[in-house]
Design a protein around this motif. Structure first.
Motif, PDB file in Angstrom:
ATOM      1  N   LYS A 110       0.824  -1.209   0.000  1.00  0.00           N
ATOM      2  CA  LYS A 110       0.000   0.000   0.000  1.00  0.00           C
ATOM      3  C   LYS A 110       0.859   1.260   0.000  1.00  0.00           C
ATOM      4  N   PRO A 117       0.711   2.955  -4.121  1.00  0.00           N
ATOM      5  CA  PRO A 117      -0.494   3.587  -3.551  1.00  0.00           C
ATOM      6  C   PRO A 117      -1.659   3.696  -4.524  1.00  0.00           C
ATOM      7  N   PHE A 139      -3.138   0.245  -4.942  1.00  0.00           N
ATOM      8  CA  PHE A 139      -3.807  -0.080  -3.679  1.00  0.00           C
ATOM      9  C   PHE A 139      -5.172   0.595  -3.600  1.00  0.00           C
ATOM     10  N   PHE A 161      -1.147  -6.195   0.455  1.00  0.00           N
ATOM     11  CA  PHE A 161      -0.955  -4.754   0.647  1.00  0.00           C
ATOM     12  C   PHE A 161      -0.595  -4.339   2.066  1.00  0.00           C
TER      13      PHE A 161
END
Length: 353
Positions: free
Chosen positions: A95, A99, A102, A164
């Motif tokens: 994550k 990003p 995610f 993640f």
């Protein structure tokens, strides 16, 4: 038109949803988890058709197209960012490293788990309601579908947590995928978030649009519509339970390892997909190969080959026999031509007479 056929379709659909969900729980390849999840969701679509709710089945096809395409392409982004790694046990902590991927993957995850207002909530809840409330539905069909929904939330949360969250367990440094891969996912994320509103219960645009082609499912008068709200809440609670359980178990990998060791037989059974491939190999593939070998050995070789080779030998013999008339002598050819003319004239003369 056949009640028996509809019932068979409904039970095959419900059991498929449950059956494939159990397979997805133990898989470690990110694409396999999503693949068995797809099989499970197909089970929901057939369950809806089996209870006569054809437009509901189509509705789940559409919403599933949104969130599952999002997650498959999101998985592709993860695989690309990890230098083609597909084992979720070698991921974690993405994550922060990826990003954008995610963010959009979370939308697909919430959609397939059936959390409102994401699209999967509307279609899956509608399937479960129809499985109970139509005249072809039953409590058993609803219960199996509901259990599969809880497992869906569990194994998808497992995938998300191992991919993640936590610490990065990979051997290659992860990086975000290029925008050309990530930005199309935002379009799918938008549809996964808002696409379910096309089929809001009792206001379904999709059902009205499909009504000239497929009939609406007949409602079981013994079941009150007020029950729908209770089952809706129960469906969300079940999804939340699956999500909470997966987060609780997989936030620390020591507990999954302990459970895997304690339930090694069950884990191996599910990891090997109920040994369906092995059973199919034993009762279909190997007997078919053996039968095919016998057919080849005793029929193909002794009958087909002999017929084909017989034509070849006959052609060869005809060629060898007829080649003797090719002497290269003009006198011989003239004699043969004369004989042919005499035979033809004689036939015509005698034929006229």
């Amino acid at each position: 038109l056949s009640t028996t056929a509809l019932e068979a379709i409904a039970w095959v659909g419900a059991l498929t949803a449950f059956f494939a969900a159990t397979m997805a729980i133990t898989q470690t390849d990110i694409k396999k988890v999503l693949a068995y999840s797809t099989v499970s969701q197909l089970g929901y679509m057939f369950l809806a058709c089996g209870v006569g709710a054809f437009s509901t089945g189509v509705f789940h096809v559409i919403t599933h197209a949104f969130f599952k395409a999002l997650m498959f392409l999101g998985a592709g982004s993860v695989i690309y960012g990890l230098h083609h790694e597909q084992d979720i046990m070698k991921m974690g902590g993405l994550k922060e490293k990826m990003p954008k991927t995610f963010m959009v993957f979370m939308v697909g995850w919430l959609a397939i788990c059936g959390i409102p207002p994401f699209s999967g909530f509307f279609s899956k809840d509608e399937v479960l309601w129809k499985a109970l409330s139509t005249e072809h539905g039953s409590t058993g069909l609803w219960l199996i579908g509901a259990l599969a929904a809880i497992m869906t939330a569990f194994y998808m949360t497992r995938l998300v947590v191992l991919t993640f969250f936590g610490k990065f367990r990979g051997s290659h440094e992860a990086h975000e995928s290029p925008d050309v891969m990530v930005y199309p996912l935002f379009g799918l994320a938008f549809l996964s978030l808002f696409g379910g509103f096309m089929g809001v219960p009792h206001m379904s645009w999709l059902e009205g649009w499909l009504s000239p082609l497929v009939p609406s499912a007949a409602h079981n008068e013994a079941i009150s519509h007020s029950l729908e709200w209770g089952l809706m809440a129960l469906s969300v609670a079940g999804a939340s339970l699956g999500i909470f359980g997966a987060f609780k178990i997989y936030k620390n990998l020591d507990l999954p390892k302990q459970l895997k060791s304690r339930w090694a037989g069950v884990h191996q059974f599910l990891y090997n997909k109920w040994y369906v491939d092995e059973v199919y190999e034993a009762i279909v593939v190997k007997p078919l190969i053996k039968f095919s070998y016998l057919i080849w050995k005793y029929f193909d070789v002794n009958v087909i080959d002999r017929i084909v080779l017989g034509f070849g030998r006959a052609s060869f013999w005809a060629g060898q026999t007829s080649r003797v008339i090719q002497t290269g002598s003009v006198q011989t050819y003239g004699l043969m031509l004369l004989i042919g003319v005499l035979i033809t004239v004689g036939y015509l003369v005698y034929g006229i007479v």
